[in-house]
Design a protein around this motif. Structure first.
Motif, PDB file in Angstrom:
ATOM      1  N   ALA A 173      82.937 129.153 -19.790  1.00  0.00           N
ATOM      2  CA  ALA A 173      82.433 130.658 -20.074  1.00  0.00           C
ATOM      3  C   ALA A 173      81.761 130.019 -18.658  1.00  0.00           C
ATOM      4  CB  ALA A 173      81.691 131.071 -21.386  1.00  0.00           C
ATOM      5  N   SER A 174      80.707 129.716 -17.875  1.00  0.00           N
ATOM      6  CA  SER A 174      79.862 129.981 -17.101  1.00  0.00           C
ATOM      7  C   SER A 174      80.357 130.059 -16.054  1.00  0.00           C
ATOM      8  CB  SER A 174      78.387 129.133 -17.042  1.00  0.00           C
ATOM      9  OG  SER A 174      77.590 129.337 -18.382  1.00  0.00           O
ATOM     10  N   GLN A 175      81.033 128.576 -16.155  1.00  0.00           N
ATOM     11  CA  GLN A 175      81.880 128.345 -14.820  1.00  0.00           C
ATOM     12  C   GLN A 175      83.082 129.441 -14.722  1.00  0.00           C
ATOM     13  OE1 GLN A 175      83.575 124.654 -15.881  1.00  0.00           O
ATOM     14  NE2 GLN A 175      81.965 123.115 -14.904  1.00  0.00           N
ATOM     15  N   ALA A 176      83.726 129.719 -15.582  1.00  0.00           N
ATOM     16  CA  ALA A 176      84.980 131.451 -14.962  1.00  0.00           C
ATOM     17  C   ALA A 176      84.185 132.579 -14.825  1.00  0.00           C
ATOM     18  CB  ALA A 176      85.772 131.507 -16.620  1.00  0.00           C
ATOM     19  N   SER A 177      82.414 132.851 -15.409  1.00  0.00           N
ATOM     20  CA  SER A 177      82.044 133.978 -14.176  1.00  0.00           C
ATOM     21  C   SER A 177      81.552 133.649 -12.884  1.00  0.00           C
ATOM     22  CB  SER A 177      80.871 134.096 -15.455  1.00  0.00           C
ATOM     23  OG  SER A 177      80.767 134.348 -16.743  1.00  0.00           O
ATOM     24  N   LEU A 178      81.504 132.845 -12.469  1.00  0.00           N
ATOM     25  CA  LEU A 178      81.417 132.083 -11.391  1.00  0.00           C
ATOM     26  C   LEU A 178      82.642 132.332 -10.385  1.00  0.00           C
ATOM     27  CD1 LEU A 178      78.617 129.135 -11.624  1.00  0.00           C
ATOM     28  CD2 LEU A 178      78.404 131.052 -10.487  1.00  0.00           C
ATOM     29  N   LEU A 179      83.678 132.318 -11.031  1.00  0.00           N
ATOM     30  CA  LEU A 179      85.407 132.113 -10.195  1.00  0.00           C
ATOM     31  C   LEU A 179      85.452 133.486 -10.167  1.00  0.00           C
ATOM     32  CD1 LEU A 179      87.348 128.990 -12.034  1.00  0.00           C
ATOM     33  CD2 LEU A 179      86.140 129.766  -9.276  1.00  0.00           C
ATOM     34  N   PRO A 195      90.569 130.735 -21.945  1.00  0.00           N
ATOM     35  CA  PRO A 195      90.363 132.130 -22.459  1.00  0.00           C
ATOM     36  C   PRO A 195      89.380 132.740 -21.481  1.00  0.00           C
ATOM     37  CG  PRO A 195      91.235 130.998 -23.781  1.00  0.00           C
ATOM     38  CD  PRO A 195      90.487 129.648 -22.786  1.00  0.00           C
ATOM     39  N   HIS A 196      87.865 131.377 -21.285  1.00  0.00           N
ATOM     40  CA  HIS A 196      87.166 132.417 -20.296  1.00  0.00           C
ATOM     41  C   HIS A 196      87.245 132.771 -19.420  1.00  0.00           C
ATOM     42  CE1 HIS A 196      84.446 130.296 -23.406  1.00  0.00           C
ATOM     43  NE2 HIS A 196      84.909 129.202 -23.727  1.00  0.00           N
ATOM     44  N   LEU A 197      87.995 132.396 -18.546  1.00  0.00           N
ATOM     45  CA  LEU A 197      88.403 132.344 -17.346  1.00  0.00           C
ATOM     46  C   LEU A 197      89.281 133.540 -17.482  1.00  0.00           C
ATOM     47  CD1 LEU A 197      88.214 132.377 -13.871  1.00  0.00           C
ATOM     48  CD2 LEU A 197      90.572 131.481 -14.643  1.00  0.00           C
ATOM     49  N   ILE A 198      90.673 134.048 -18.586  1.00  0.00           N
ATOM     50  CA  ILE A 198      91.288 135.408 -17.909  1.00  0.00           C
ATOM     51  C   ILE A 198      89.858 136.602 -18.909  1.00  0.00           C
ATOM     52  CG2 ILE A 198      92.938 136.086 -19.775  1.00  0.00           C
ATOM     53  CD1 ILE A 198      94.084 133.444 -20.217  1.00  0.00           C
ATOM     54  N   ARG A 199      89.302 136.019 -19.982  1.00  0.00           N
ATOM     55  CA  ARG A 199      88.257 137.505 -20.467  1.00  0.00           C
ATOM     56  C   ARG A 199      87.077 137.299 -18.762  1.00  0.00           C
ATOM     57  NH1 ARG A 199      87.941 138.044 -25.628  1.00  0.00           N
ATOM     58  NH2 ARG A 199      85.329 138.974 -25.853  1.00  0.00           N
ATOM     59  N   ALA A 211      91.679 126.406  -8.266  1.00  0.00           N
ATOM     60  CA  ALA A 211      90.246 126.584  -7.711  1.00  0.00           C
ATOM     61  C   ALA A 211      89.685 125.482  -8.480  1.00  0.00           C
ATOM     62  CB  ALA A 211      90.430 127.856  -8.335  1.00  0.00           C
ATOM     63  N   ALA A 212      89.839 125.545  -9.292  1.00  0.00           N
ATOM     64  CA  ALA A 212      88.842 124.785 -10.721  1.00  0.00           C
ATOM     65  C   ALA A 212      89.241 123.368 -10.289  1.00  0.00           C
ATOM     66  CB  ALA A 212      89.656 124.706 -12.428  1.00  0.00           C
ATOM     67  N   GLN A 213      90.063 123.116  -9.881  1.00  0.00           N
ATOM     68  CA  GLN A 213      89.583 121.444  -9.128  1.00  0.00           C
ATOM     69  C   GLN A 213      89.058 121.403  -7.938  1.00  0.00           C
ATOM     70  OE1 GLN A 213      91.244 118.513 -10.851  1.00  0.00           O
ATOM     71  NE2 GLN A 213      92.673 119.563 -12.224  1.00  0.00           N
ATOM     72  N   ALA A 214      89.077 122.659  -7.489  1.00  0.00           N
ATOM     73  CA  ALA A 214      88.628 121.916  -5.270  1.00  0.00           C
ATOM     74  C   ALA A 214      87.589 122.664  -6.336  1.00  0.00           C
ATOM     75  CB  ALA A 214      89.395 123.445  -5.002  1.00  0.00           C
ATOM     76  N   TRP A 215      86.751 123.481  -6.936  1.00  0.00           N
ATOM     77  CA  TRP A 215      85.138 123.767  -6.876  1.00  0.00           C
ATOM     78  C   TRP A 215      84.180 123.294  -8.212  1.00  0.00           C
ATOM     79  CZ3 TRP A 215      84.368 125.940  -2.950  1.00  0.00           C
ATOM     80  CH2 TRP A 215      84.701 126.133  -2.126  1.00  0.00           C
ATOM     81  N   PHE A 216      85.264 123.015  -9.261  1.00  0.00           N
ATOM     82  CA  PHE A 216      84.297 122.350 -10.136  1.00  0.00           C
ATOM     83  C   PHE A 216      85.656 120.784 -10.769  1.00  0.00           C
ATOM     84  CE2 PHE A 216      83.511 126.810 -11.107  1.00  0.00           C
ATOM     85  CZ  PHE A 216      82.395 126.647 -11.282  1.00  0.00           C
TER      86      PHE A 216
END
Length: 234
Positions: free
Chosen positions: A183-189, A67-71, A169-174
């Motif tokens: 939430a922080s990772q979601a904001s970076l993406l 939900p962090h990424l969605i928001r 993206a989540a797998q590649a970058w994190f």
């Protein structure tokens, strides 16, 4: 010279031209209906497949995306996502006025318009493409629920060379699943989306980190502006 006229190719009939045009116009509508249940392939992904370039994309339903990424994506790309019908006419009108005044162009694309571009059109700045985005976005919004629109977007968005969708993206970058993003990772993406080939979410520049901090605050303040995603399951 009558023999020469007989050798010249026949012009297509008006009926044939109309049938071909109708088929071209109907294809996005039919595909949109199909995409209500079938995972789509974006034009950029298709282009990479055709040219033999690798594509990394693992489809995930919305329930398996943080939900962090969605928001964060809504906050970054389209804060009025739940309020418009595919096109934010107010933002578009403001953009047109700015262009008329000679100001530099700024984005007025909604998430739905971006999805239309990803699924049916091409990259690059073009008024023709922008004009096509509008009717396509209206068709998508009229055909699909908001939850499905954001689900499709998060699974076709480009997040790096050959990297498509939130899971890849989540797998590649994190090195984790899209469901586990903080939430922080979601904001970076989310703030990498405007320039996915130059912004590295795992090693952000100072400017990228600044944008992510702003996005972090905006995502937390969305509140009722994402009810169509989290509160409406229809």
């Amino acid at each position: 010279m009558a023999w020469l006229s007989r050798l010249s190719p026949r012009r297509p009939s008006r009926r044939l031209v109309l049938l071909v045009a109708a088929a071209i116009l109907c294809l996005p509508v039919l595909l949109t209906i199909l995409y209500a249940v079938v995972p789509p392939v974006s034009m950029l992904m298709l282009g990479r497949y055709v040219t033999g370039l690798w594509v990394e994309r693992d489809w995930e339903p919305l329930e398996n995306i943080s939900p962090h990424l969605i928001r964060s994506v809504v906050a970054s790309e389209d804060g009025r996502f739940c309020e418009h019908a595919g096109v934010d006419w107010d933002a578009l009108s403001t953009q047109i006025e700015a262009l008329g005044d000679g100001d530099a162009p700024r984005g007025a694309s909604t998430l739905t318009m971006q999805l239309a571009k990803n699924l049916f059109l091409w990259n690059g700045r073009s008024y023709v493409r922008k004009g096509l985005e509008i009717p396509l976005a209206l068709v998508i919004d009229a055909t699909l629920p908001k939850r499905r629109i954001i689900e499709l977007y998060l699974n076709v968005a480009e997040w790096g060379e050959g990297i498509f969708g939130a899971e890849a993206a989540a797998q590649a970058w994190f090195g984790k699943s899209a469901k586990e993003l903080t939430a922080s990772q979601a904001s970076l993406l989310a703030t990498a989306l405007p320039s996915p080939l130059t912004r590295n979410p795992a090693r952000p520049s100072a400017g990228h980190r600044r944008l992510a901090r702003i996005n972090f605050s905006r995502a937390r303040a969305l509140d009722g502006h994402v009810d169509c995603i989290f509160g409406d399951k229809n």
